[in-house]
Design an enzyme around this catalytic site. Sequence first.
Site, PDB file in Angstrom:
ATOM      1  N   HIS A 194      -0.132  -6.012   4.172  1.00 41.43           N
ATOM      2  CA  HIS A 194       0.242  -5.128   5.266  1.00 41.43           C
ATOM      3  C   HIS A 194      -0.536  -5.467   6.533  1.00 41.43           C
ATOM      4  O   HIS A 194      -1.660  -5.969   6.468  1.00 41.43           O
ATOM      5  CB  HIS A 194      -0.039  -3.669   4.882  1.00 41.43           C
ATOM      6  CG  HIS A 194       0.627  -3.240   3.611  1.00 41.43           C
ATOM      7  ND1 HIS A 194       0.149  -3.629   2.376  1.00 41.43           N
ATOM      8  CD2 HIS A 194       1.705  -2.459   3.384  1.00 41.43           C
ATOM      9  CE1 HIS A 194       0.924  -3.100   1.437  1.00 41.43           C
ATOM     10  NE2 HIS A 194       1.873  -2.391   2.016  1.00 41.43           N
ATOM     11  N   SER A 199       5.349  -1.976  -2.788  1.00 35.57           N
ATOM     12  CA  SER A 199       4.428  -1.245  -3.669  1.00 35.57           C
ATOM     13  C   SER A 199       5.126  -0.744  -4.927  1.00 35.57           C
ATOM     14  O   SER A 199       6.151  -0.057  -4.854  1.00 35.57           O
ATOM     15  CB  SER A 199       3.830  -0.043  -2.919  1.00 35.57           C
ATOM     16  OG  SER A 199       3.028  -0.465  -1.849  1.00 35.57           O
ATOM     17  N   MET A 232       4.557   1.626   6.031  1.00 33.87           N
ATOM     18  CA  MET A 232       3.521   0.874   6.739  1.00 33.87           C
ATOM     19  C   MET A 232       3.742  -0.636   6.651  1.00 33.87           C
ATOM     20  O   MET A 232       2.785  -1.410   6.733  1.00 33.87           O
ATOM     21  CB  MET A 232       2.150   1.225   6.156  1.00 33.87           C
ATOM     22  CG  MET A 232       1.847   2.719   6.153  1.00 33.87           C
ATOM     23  SD  MET A 232       0.335   3.087   5.238  1.00 33.87           S
ATOM     24  CE  MET A 232       0.445   4.887   5.135  1.00 33.87           C
ATOM     25  N   SER A 233       4.995  -1.067   6.486  1.00 34.00           N
ATOM     26  CA  SER A 233       5.247  -2.497   6.288  1.00 34.00           C
ATOM     27  C   SER A 233       6.669  -2.846   6.710  1.00 34.00           C
ATOM     28  O   SER A 233       7.355  -2.064   7.359  1.00 34.00           O
ATOM     29  CB  SER A 233       5.050  -2.859   4.807  1.00 34.00           C
ATOM     30  OG  SER A 233       6.075  -2.249   4.014  1.00 34.00           O
ATOM     31  N   ALA A 262       8.101   0.641  -0.572  1.00 37.95           N
ATOM     32  CA  ALA A 262       8.028   2.045  -0.961  1.00 37.95           C
ATOM     33  C   ALA A 262       7.820   2.852   0.310  1.00 37.95           C
ATOM     34  O   ALA A 262       7.002   2.486   1.152  1.00 37.95           O
ATOM     35  CB  ALA A 262       6.881   2.277  -1.936  1.00 37.95           C
ATOM     36  N   TYR A 303      -2.066  -3.459   8.447  1.00 33.44           N
ATOM     37  CA  TYR A 303      -3.303  -2.687   8.577  1.00 33.44           C
ATOM     38  C   TYR A 303      -4.463  -3.303   7.791  1.00 33.44           C
ATOM     39  O   TYR A 303      -5.622  -2.977   8.048  1.00 33.44           O
ATOM     40  CB  TYR A 303      -3.102  -1.230   8.169  1.00 33.44           C
ATOM     41  CG  TYR A 303      -2.802  -0.985   6.698  1.00 33.44           C
ATOM     42  CD1 TYR A 303      -3.789  -1.074   5.724  1.00 33.44           C
ATOM     43  CD2 TYR A 303      -1.521  -0.617   6.286  1.00 33.44           C
ATOM     44  CE1 TYR A 303      -3.516  -0.836   4.392  1.00 33.44           C
ATOM     45  CE2 TYR A 303      -1.232  -0.374   4.952  1.00 33.44           C
ATOM     46  CZ  TYR A 303      -2.237  -0.488   4.013  1.00 33.44           C
ATOM     47  OH  TYR A 303      -1.956  -0.248   2.691  1.00 33.44           O
ATOM     48  N   GLU A 304      -4.162  -4.198   6.852  1.00 31.68           N
ATOM     49  CA  GLU A 304      -5.238  -4.808   6.067  1.00 31.68           C
ATOM     50  C   GLU A 304      -6.053  -5.802   6.893  1.00 31.68           C
ATOM     51  O   GLU A 304      -7.257  -5.945   6.679  1.00 31.68           O
ATOM     52  CB  GLU A 304      -4.663  -5.500   4.834  1.00 31.68           C
ATOM     53  CG  GLU A 304      -4.053  -4.537   3.830  1.00 31.68           C
ATOM     54  CD  GLU A 304      -3.496  -5.261   2.632  1.00 31.68           C
ATOM     55  OE1 GLU A 304      -4.301  -5.674   1.763  1.00 31.68           O
ATOM     56  OE2 GLU A 304      -2.265  -5.443   2.548  1.00 31.68           O
ATOM     57  N   HIS A 363      -1.359   7.305  -3.374  1.00 30.35           N
ATOM     58  CA  HIS A 363      -0.757   6.028  -3.752  1.00 30.35           C
ATOM     59  C   HIS A 363      -0.352   6.040  -5.219  1.00 30.35           C
ATOM     60  O   HIS A 363       0.588   5.341  -5.619  1.00 30.35           O
ATOM     61  CB  HIS A 363      -1.729   4.878  -3.479  1.00 30.35           C
ATOM     62  CG  HIS A 363      -1.080   3.533  -3.547  1.00 30.35           C
ATOM     63  ND1 HIS A 363      -0.239   3.071  -2.563  1.00 30.35           N
ATOM     64  CD2 HIS A 363      -1.126   2.558  -4.485  1.00 30.35           C
ATOM     65  CE1 HIS A 363       0.195   1.861  -2.874  1.00 30.35           C
ATOM     66  NE2 HIS A 363      -0.327   1.537  -4.035  1.00 30.35           N
ATOM     67  N   HIS A 373       0.019  -4.550  -5.476  1.00 32.58           N
ATOM     68  CA  HIS A 373       0.432  -5.808  -4.847  1.00 32.58           C
ATOM     69  C   HIS A 373      -0.388  -6.921  -5.490  1.00 32.58           C
ATOM     70  O   HIS A 373      -1.474  -7.270  -5.022  1.00 32.58           O
ATOM     71  CB  HIS A 373       0.216  -5.753  -3.334  1.00 32.58           C
ATOM     72  CG  HIS A 373       1.110  -4.770  -2.649  1.00 32.58           C
ATOM     73  ND1 HIS A 373       2.329  -5.125  -2.120  1.00 32.58           N
ATOM     74  CD2 HIS A 373       0.977  -3.444  -2.436  1.00 32.58           C
ATOM     75  CE1 HIS A 373       2.898  -4.054  -1.586  1.00 32.58           C
ATOM     76  NE2 HIS A 373       2.095  -3.021  -1.776  1.00 32.58           N
ATOM     77  N   ASN A 426       8.122   9.108  -2.466  1.00 31.94           N
ATOM     78  CA  ASN A 426       7.621  10.475  -2.339  1.00 31.94           C
ATOM     79  C   ASN A 426       8.291  11.094  -1.118  1.00 31.94           C
ATOM     80  O   ASN A 426       8.868  10.388  -0.287  1.00 31.94           O
ATOM     81  CB  ASN A 426       6.097  10.486  -2.162  1.00 31.94           C
ATOM     82  CG  ASN A 426       5.658   9.613  -0.993  1.00 31.94           C
ATOM     83  OD1 ASN A 426       5.432   8.403  -1.154  1.00 31.94           O
ATOM     84  ND2 ASN A 426       5.568  10.198   0.201  1.00 31.94           N
TER      85      ASN A 426
END
Length: 275
Positions: A88, A30, A214-215, A118, A90-91, A250, A61, A238
């Site tokens: 990802h 990201s 998450m990746s 990220a 989750y997509e 995001h 992305h 962050n």
Amino acid sequence: MKEMGELHDAVSFIGRQTSIRPTIACILGSGLGDFADEIESGVVIPSASIPHYPVSSVQGHEGKLVFGSIRKDQRTSRPLLVFKGRVHFYESGDLETTLLPVRLAHQLGAQTLIVTNAAGGINRRFKAGDLMLIRDILNLTSLPKKDHTRTSHGRGERTNRLFDPVLQDSLLSTATQIGLHLQEGVYCWLKGPSYETAAEIEMLRRMGADAVGMSTVPEIIEANRLGMRVVGISLISNLATGISAAKLSHAEVTDTANRVKASFTNLMREFILHQ
């Protein structure tokens, strides 16, 4: 297998678009996609045009495969495949879809995989904008379930080492040479897409996680299964909930990536040129 047929279709399509056969593949996380612009005279293939290739729905992305090399002064890198954006888990909720880019890179000839992402910083010594060499991972998703051990180069024994120590040392050395301090730590993968609570972050901190995202972990494990050499970098975009009082978004990821873009690009360029 359906997946093998889809992989064959994707490889065949790309083979008709370019004769470049990469030895190094890089997945950009990201906000880090601008590094792909470093490739000179590259061949750009929109991921949406590739049969069966997953299309990302996440901001930052872009969804392009860039083939070519990096040049600086009289130096030219080995052939590259840069994934400008990732999909990802989750997509789609489908692990096979998530792993297709790594399998594609391997089929095209890539022997080395550079993964970037990220991540939220958990280590209290980190600050937004730091870059972290991924030393190890925590996988709290129960996925993937396949064996990720591999045969160690030239010796025949089995090992759980996910990252290539020579590549890690080279990345650290490159950072030192350009005057950039690299943090080091453990990256934890959670499925997402929601951010973690403060209590969950405290739990992860006590478990030894330095950053969370998450990746990336599925790609690392699959690349190892395929016998590829792997090195990973996290942008601490962050500070995680409970580490910072700020509300997560995001947009913060993108803002931080823009702020450190020059340092990240310099590190990646010099590291790849040394390979």
